[in-house]
Write an enzyme that holds these catalytic residues in place. Sequence first.
Site, PDB file in Angstrom:
ATOM      1  N   SER A 569     -24.429  -6.768 -88.360  1.00  0.00           N
ATOM      2  CA  SER A 569     -25.363  -6.846 -89.472  1.00  0.00           C
ATOM      3  C   SER A 569     -26.616  -6.032 -89.136  1.00  0.00           C
ATOM      4  O   SER A 569     -26.524  -4.836 -88.912  1.00  0.00           O
ATOM      5  CB  SER A 569     -25.686  -8.306 -89.786  1.00  0.00           C
ATOM      6  OG  SER A 569     -26.281  -8.445 -91.046  1.00  0.00           O
ATOM      7  N   ASP A 654     -18.249  -8.472 -98.769  1.00  0.00           N
ATOM      8  CA  ASP A 654     -19.515  -8.735 -98.090  1.00  0.00           C
ATOM      9  C   ASP A 654     -20.667  -8.601 -99.080  1.00  0.00           C
ATOM     10  O   ASP A 654     -20.853  -7.555 -99.691  1.00  0.00           O
ATOM     11  CB  ASP A 654     -19.690  -7.750 -96.934  1.00  0.00           C
ATOM     12  CG  ASP A 654     -20.799  -8.165 -95.978  1.00  0.00           C
ATOM     13  OD1 ASP A 654     -21.706  -8.888 -96.396  1.00  0.00           O
ATOM     14  OD2 ASP A 654     -20.736  -7.748 -94.809  1.00  0.00           O
ATOM     15  N   HIS A 689     -19.107 -11.205 -95.043  1.00  0.00           N
ATOM     16  CA  HIS A 689     -20.013 -10.845 -93.957  1.00  0.00           C
ATOM     17  C   HIS A 689     -19.588 -11.404 -92.607  1.00  0.00           C
ATOM     18  O   HIS A 689     -19.812 -10.786 -91.582  1.00  0.00           O
ATOM     19  CB  HIS A 689     -21.420 -11.348 -94.300  1.00  0.00           C
ATOM     20  CG  HIS A 689     -22.503 -10.659 -93.559  1.00  0.00           C
ATOM     21  ND1 HIS A 689     -22.689  -9.297 -93.579  1.00  0.00           N
ATOM     22  CD2 HIS A 689     -23.481 -11.150 -92.754  1.00  0.00           C
ATOM     23  CE1 HIS A 689     -23.737  -8.978 -92.839  1.00  0.00           C
ATOM     24  NE2 HIS A 689     -24.230 -10.082 -92.331  1.00  0.00           N
TER      25      HIS A 689
END
Length: 717
Positions: A569, A654, A689
């Site tokens: 991320s 995501d 995610h």
Amino acid sequence: MKTFKILAQVTTLVILAFSACKAPSETTKVLTQADYPAPPKALKKPQTFTNHSYTRTDDYFWLKDKNNPETIAYLKAENAYADTVMASTKDLQNKLFEEMKGRIKEDDQSVPFFDNGYYYYTRQEKGKQYGINCRKKGSLDAPEEITFDLNKMAEGKPALIWGGYDVSDDNTTAAYVSNTTGSYAEYDLKFRNLQTGQELPDKIAKMAGSMTWAADNKTVFYSVPNAALRSYRIYKHVLGSSAKDELIYEEKDELFNTYVGRSKTKKMIGIASSSFTSADMRWIPADQPNAKFKLFLPRQKDIQYSVDDYTDRFFVTWKDPQNKNQKVLEAPKEGYEDRSKWKEVIPHNPKAKIEGIDVFEKYMVITKRINGLLEMDVREIATGNTKTINFPEPVYTAYPSGTPEFSATKFRYSYTSLNRPSTIYDYDMISNQSTKLKEREIPSGFNPDDYEVKRLWATAKDGVKVPMAIVYKKGIDIDGSNPCLLYSYGSYGYSSDAGFNSNVFSLVNRGFVYAIAQIRGGSDLGEEWYEDGKLKKKMNTFTDFIACAEHLIKEKYTSSDKLAINGGSAGGLLMGAVTNLRPDLFKVVVAEVPFVDVINTMLDSSLPLTTQEYEQWGNPNIKEDYDYIMTYSPYDNLKKGNYPNILATGGLNDSQVGYHEPSKWVAKIRDLKTDNNLVLLKINMESGHGGATGRFDYLKEEAFNYAFILTRLGINK
């Protein structure tokens, strides 16, 4: 969801680490790109963008459209190519998977906690991917009631994200939050009769995750996201009512998110609105769900506060430019608007950041961070007498693990370190004694004394000392010959604490040094540490990480030819930035759901997280911010030259970092690279995610990542 706490900021973050067990093995010849078929080649469809008189051309912008069949075809081709390249590692992947799975106690159970007459716990059954939520009334000897079997809920679904559940005061009805898309931004809110097990007809689709019951057992408040997935509205729903849900509050400032919750005393319902720099709160009595919410204190720039309800007063955790590490004050219930009536309970300490407080009937537990390590103080409210819970090791992490009852005199916490599996304790606030309740069992066996844990300090580019935590197997030679995995995150003020990760011992037992860099951008050394790694100081995050890598090499823990790095991320942004800055320093890069297309994303206000994150990265609609972001945005700073071996991952669903970011990044690197190293893209077509949601499916993804690292370093066993 059983307590109400107003957070200064709420951000989903995913920190991923690495895997599992064996002894060092000899290296073998490393295959290169020349030994494999050519990778897929994304078509160039140039699109030009002009901002502040600067023109950018993006050849791969078209990959952003997942409704385009060409996009899906390209992603599938990339997945097939990654599988082709990694086919020779199947045996290694299976071996890694079995090692990691062997460290999981498949038939396990959490330590029960008591709340409103019931003991709640979760248990796992052998071979099953998800947990089973249960409760027992009054006694652990009472019959078990299964509230939610997540395995049944996940049957036939591509993914299951479980957001938890909250039970009405009369213990009859559960409001629960989940989704089957893999998105961590949108959930469905449903209701279940816990006496019959039947689902109620009430359903709220696409809510934002926060919700709470009023004391009347029929009213529920919940938050919803807007089109950009910013939590911006609070609604009130009455069970069984056919009336349209009432809008209670709308947060119109695009920098702010809003959430709803209930206090530990059960007497107050609060609506919190917060950005990364400011916050405010509204509240009503929990037994008056039709009352009008009252603003606690007006919003002020650069002031954040959170409120804990108490019997005769409020406790307020306060942050402003002069009190960046927070202080705690008390305000009377009547006339609290007059700040002259407030009293300071815990003063600001520039060397100790208050992470949070937990207020009980007779005690307050203060979690604080000093010199990068967490401590917990237990303060008797009536007298102010304070005891500190002590921890034995030089590098560790400890954190509250949930004590919902306001009247409790025992406080539950977890303790772990790089070589100590997570252990649950109850701390008796009367006798000041900790009782060990459960240590995570490692079925395949684990001896903490087989490993060395150290804290190192690297010197950053500007002379600042940056801490690292490392673990390795005792007996290895510190001569520069060891493979190493260096991990970090470094954003949003989230600290990279040195906790136990069983998966990583699949590397450590193969001779790896595993290191965690506690770089600026996190709040490992306090709020200043965070502020020195964001906005126009963001470059410190990247140069700190490079300094940590150089220190590991200088001190002969590894060498650049043996160094792998990992982040996910915003940690994936870190991976992209340091790869551009020092491609010679790293042999392998694993960037998971990486935020690498910073300038395009931050210019698109329709995307999730964009507008509220102007306070993290800057607003590129402002030329000065645009110019600074362009100095590090990984996608925009790629150039012709050599790059390390790279594995980039993403999720088609995501909501935090679009799949197109790693996809575009890989396509552009392949077009510019002049070396023969491998660059792979792996997109989970069914999740978001966090990748795969089942506990075993997740391990398969970890095994894939680890096999890439190992084989790129010439380790095939």
